[in-house]
Write a protein that holds these residues in place. Sequence first.
Motif, mmCIF file in Angstrom:
data_model
loop_
_atom_site.group_PDB
_atom_site.id
_atom_site.type_symbol
_atom_site.label_atom_id
_atom_site.label_comp_id
_atom_site.label_asym_id
_atom_site.label_seq_id
_atom_site.Cartn_x
_atom_site.Cartn_y
_atom_site.Cartn_z
ATOM 1 N N TRP A 153 16.458 0.449 2.408
ATOM 2 C CA TRP A 153 16.673 -0.846 1.749
ATOM 3 C C TRP A 153 17.799 -1.614 2.439
ATOM 4 N N THR A 154 18.854 -0.887 2.834
ATOM 5 C CA THR A 154 19.980 -1.540 3.528
ATOM 6 C C THR A 154 19.498 -2.183 4.830
ATOM 7 N N SER A 155 18.707 -1.427 5.598
ATOM 8 C CA SER A 155 18.196 -1.951 6.871
ATOM 9 C C SER A 155 17.357 -3.191 6.639
ATOM 10 N N THR A 156 16.511 -3.160 5.606
ATOM 11 C CA THR A 156 15.643 -4.309 5.335
ATOM 12 C C THR A 156 16.475 -5.513 4.925
ATOM 13 N N ARG A 157 17.455 -5.268 4.085
ATOM 14 C CA ARG A 157 18.295 -6.390 3.635
ATOM 15 C C ARG A 157 19.020 -7.031 4.821
ATOM 16 N N ARG A 158 19.504 -6.181 5.720
ATOM 17 C CA ARG A 158 20.299 -6.703 6.853
ATOM 18 C C ARG A 158 19.450 -7.327 7.943
ATOM 19 N N ALA A 159 18.155 -7.002 7.944
ATOM 20 C CA ALA A 159 17.311 -7.464 9.056
ATOM 21 C C ALA A 159 17.178 -8.972 9.032
ATOM 22 N N ALA A 160 17.027 -9.539 10.226
ATOM 23 C CA ALA A 160 16.832 -10.984 10.329
ATOM 24 C C ALA A 160 15.350 -11.278 10.236
ATOM 25 N N GLY A 161 15.022 -12.388 9.583
ATOM 26 C CA GLY A 161 13.609 -12.785 9.523
ATOM 27 C C GLY A 161 13.178 -13.042 8.098
ATOM 28 N N GLU A 162 12.429 -14.066 7.926
ATOM 29 C CA GLU A 162 11.861 -14.419 6.614
ATOM 30 C C GLU A 162 10.389 -14.741 6.806
ATOM 31 N N PRO A 163 9.550 -14.505 5.803
ATOM 32 C CA PRO A 163 9.897 -13.830 4.560
ATOM 33 C C PRO A 163 9.998 -12.320 4.769
ATOM 34 N N LYS A 164 10.604 -11.630 3.811
ATOM 35 C CA LYS A 164 10.616 -10.175 3.839
ATOM 36 C C LYS A 164 9.549 -9.683 2.858
ATOM 37 N N TYR A 165 9.046 -8.488 3.140
ATOM 38 C CA TYR A 165 8.008 -7.932 2.286
ATOM 39 C C TYR A 165 8.423 -6.568 1.744
ATOM 40 N N VAL A 166 7.931 -6.271 0.553
ATOM 41 C CA VAL A 166 8.029 -4.898 0.052
ATOM 42 C C VAL A 166 6.613 -4.409 -0.186
ATOM 43 N N ILE A 167 6.383 -3.161 0.162
ATOM 44 C CA ILE A 167 5.041 -2.606 0.034
ATOM 45 C C ILE A 167 5.118 -1.274 -0.702
ATOM 46 N N CYS A 168 4.140 -1.056 -1.559
ATOM 47 C CA CYS A 168 3.984 0.245 -2.199
ATOM 48 C C CYS A 168 2.827 0.945 -1.505
ATOM 49 N N ASN A 169 3.134 2.096 -0.933
ATOM 50 C CA ASN A 169 2.107 2.875 -0.256
ATOM 51 C C ASN A 169 1.402 3.752 -1.286
ATOM 52 N N ALA A 170 0.262 3.302 -1.726
ATOM 53 C CA ALA A 170 -0.524 4.063 -2.704
ATOM 54 C C ALA A 170 -1.804 4.554 -2.046
ATOM 55 N N ASP A 171 -1.702 4.880 -0.764
ATOM 56 C CA ASP A 171 -2.897 5.349 -0.071
ATOM 57 C C ASP A 171 -3.199 6.808 -0.411
ATOM 58 N N GLU A 172 -2.207 7.575 -0.712
ATOM 59 C CA GLU A 172 -2.325 8.975 -1.161
ATOM 60 C C GLU A 172 -3.524 9.693 -0.555
ATOM 61 N N GLY A 173 -3.498 9.855 0.752
ATOM 62 C CA GLY A 173 -4.641 10.454 1.411
ATOM 63 C C GLY A 173 -4.593 11.961 1.504
ATOM 64 N N ASP A 174 -3.421 12.591 1.271
ATOM 65 C CA ASP A 174 -3.343 14.052 1.395
ATOM 66 C C ASP A 174 -4.362 14.705 0.466
ATOM 67 N N PRO A 175 -5.282 15.483 1.010
ATOM 68 C CA PRO A 175 -6.235 16.154 0.121
ATOM 69 C C PRO A 175 -5.485 17.125 -0.784
ATOM 70 N N GLY A 176 -5.800 17.105 -2.045
ATOM 71 C CA GLY A 176 -5.108 17.993 -2.976
ATOM 72 C C GLY A 176 -3.984 17.319 -3.727
ATOM 73 N N ALA A 177 -3.687 16.072 -3.399
ATOM 74 C CA ALA A 177 -2.587 15.362 -4.048
ATOM 75 C C ALA A 177 -3.126 14.233 -4.906
ATOM 76 N N PHE A 178 -2.644 14.137 -6.135
ATOM 77 C CA PHE A 178 -3.090 13.035 -6.987
ATOM 78 C C PHE A 178 -1.998 12.569 -7.939
ATOM 79 N N MET A 179 -0.755 12.810 -7.541
ATOM 80 C CA MET A 179 0.331 12.389 -8.425
ATOM 81 C C MET A 179 0.490 10.878 -8.466
ATOM 82 N N ASP A 180 0.242 10.231 -7.339
ATOM 83 C CA ASP A 180 0.340 8.765 -7.320
ATOM 84 C C ASP A 180 -0.743 8.158 -8.193
#
Lengths: 572, 160
Positions: A153-180
């Motif tokens: 988060w610190t790196s993103t805040r300090r980075a130059a450039g607009e707009p900034k984006y936040v992404i939630c990675n809900a791809d959960e591709g690991d077979p056997g995983a379903f917590m997300d």
Amino acid sequence: MAEFRSQFLQQGVDGRVQGRPCSCDIKQVGCRGFCARDLLVDVEVDGRTHTYQKVKKTYVKRIVQDHILLGEPVASWLVGDDYAQFHDQQEKILLAECGTVDPEDIDSYIEYHGYEGARKALGGMKPEEVIDEVTRSVLRGRGGGGFPAGRKWTSTRRAAGEPKYVICNADEGDPGAFMDRALLEGTPHAVIEGMLIGAYAVGSCEGFIYVRAEYTLAVERFQTALDQAYEHGFLGKDILGSGFDFDLSIRLGAGAFVCGEASALCMSIMDRIGTPWPKPPRLAEKGLWGKPTNVNNVETWANVPKIIRHGAEWFASIGTPKSTGTKIFSLVGKINNTGLVEVPMGISLRTIIEDIGGGIPKGKKFKAVQTGGPSGGCIPAEHLDSPVDFETLEELGSIMGSGGMVVMDEDTCMVDVAKYFVTFCRDESCGQCTPCRDGTAQMVQLLEDICEGRGTPEHITKLEQLSELATLGSLCGLGKAAANPVLSTLRFFRDEYDAHVNDKRCPGGVCKALHTLHINADLCTGCRVCAVACPVEAITGEKKQPHVIDNEICTRCGSCYDVCRFDAIYKE
Amino acid sequence: MSETTTGFDTGGIDTILARYDGFEGHLIGILHEVQKLYNYLPREALERVSEQTGFTLERLYSIATFYNFFSLEPRGKHVIRVCTGTACHVKGAPRVLQEIEERLEISSDETTPDGQFSIEHVHCVGTCSLAPVVVVDQDTHSHVKPSKVRALLKNYEDKG
């Protein structure tokens, strides 16, 4: 599926109470984790709650009549001691409200302190203070990388450039995983709230949640949650009167495991095929459309609201100093109590598998637990007392990954497991790096030779060489870690490889070319259950007389082995 | 109703596209909707999407061939997805898949000649406690054994 069955259940209860007036409030709630006992239903009458397990539609009438109207719970349908056994050693923070909050009702979430973290952050904290709180909590990414969230988060805040984006990675591709999936379906607002707080902290006004297309219910529920969040002013313009704007929307995946890698995910959102790109620069500096982008996993985001509400010290006091907080694991495979378990970091594997998980079904012997998905490794019995934290799992040749925990028993072939994972990586490789694309293909070929009886000691040498090549020469985590299952099984189960290669024998009784099935005439009662189950009619015998398997016809499907109630069938 | 010169009805595609306020960042979502309409991605459909959105046909084909979800060939009326995730694998999914392939006399990623069934193997649907899992259309079947396959298929054959 529990969610669909619960719909039937609601229709069953509504209005059908034999003419007697009944004030009955029916709520659907998120998954509380004990999938092995689905469908779970809590019935609360006059302040006393009883929990029913494995509820069928046909149970509803009697539960209403006996329990709700007459005050007599139906004892034989209630949960047993294993329910407490499953839950007692868990520490529910993320899953705390699953089982009480209706995921399709924002007011239900608000009732349980929902959006209080956002109010606190946007209402009286500077973005830097929010980042400081997350940094001091030592929250590490829950998607697999374990990277400190505060630092990202610190790196993103300090980075130059607009707009900034936040992404939630809900791809959960690991077979056997379903917590997300469980979090998105059970407590979607926690994820929205976490992203809102994070967006405020890094200075982003637009976010996306990238969800795998297979998760149709999660997508539906999350969209409902988004709509409600907008209606209530938690998304959109001037949120909570703070002057901060934030928009959040869903983007779908389309069945590519590699899109769980953050840069490949960005490629996918940018209307391209999911080929990762080299780093540095990190995504925090140059991500989506070349702009600073903060990507975190579902579980990571879901932790944020409570960290802000209760403080960094509270979170850091749970778990271990370097692996703070809790982790949700999907405990699956050869285990009695399959489901999702949320435990403090640092708890032992043995506690998870034997106590919470209830051990191995059918009295079989534990062989290994596979953690971390296709990038992970297999941990044998001698390490069961190891604590589950980022560092220890790496030392054991595995990784935390997203939290998949697949338990294996004596009937599992570890060479087959390695083949399974490398095949997966071969199929899912984006194809741009030769060591990954061709390296995994070559490794699969070698493992197939070994499993089909054509293996030689040279096969194992070549596997080791290719493993090193793939690790060194691949651009992204998929390729770099594709060899982990091979290296891990070679480290701890070398004897199985030797048996396949030197003795042409599969100790786990899985590889079809390397074992045969037989019936022990002393134990066989001639019940004919195996003969009926056999799809190729390879089993013959008179009723109540010992039966025989014709190994010329037998395809080694294992159906007879699974159905025999007398342990009369063995593999050799 | 809009039609191409070959008579392919593209009205549905135009309706889908009309809902988007700009197409950048939405291509995969659009293709999901188009595939839902036709049960696969016909060439004419991709040509129309290209025409209307400005994405090249090459880009559309790269997306359609890279991502597992999309099919350029007509799929069966019933799409069978056998989960081959780790939990399903250790609990016997390969045998279930083999049984389905043998009964339908097709391999994974193929469609029966009568157009009734397609088999797709999917790497994990995330319902690991129900392993082995087979998803047919919108139905999730749990704890599927090879011996249950015949009845499972018959259920869909009877539906038509």
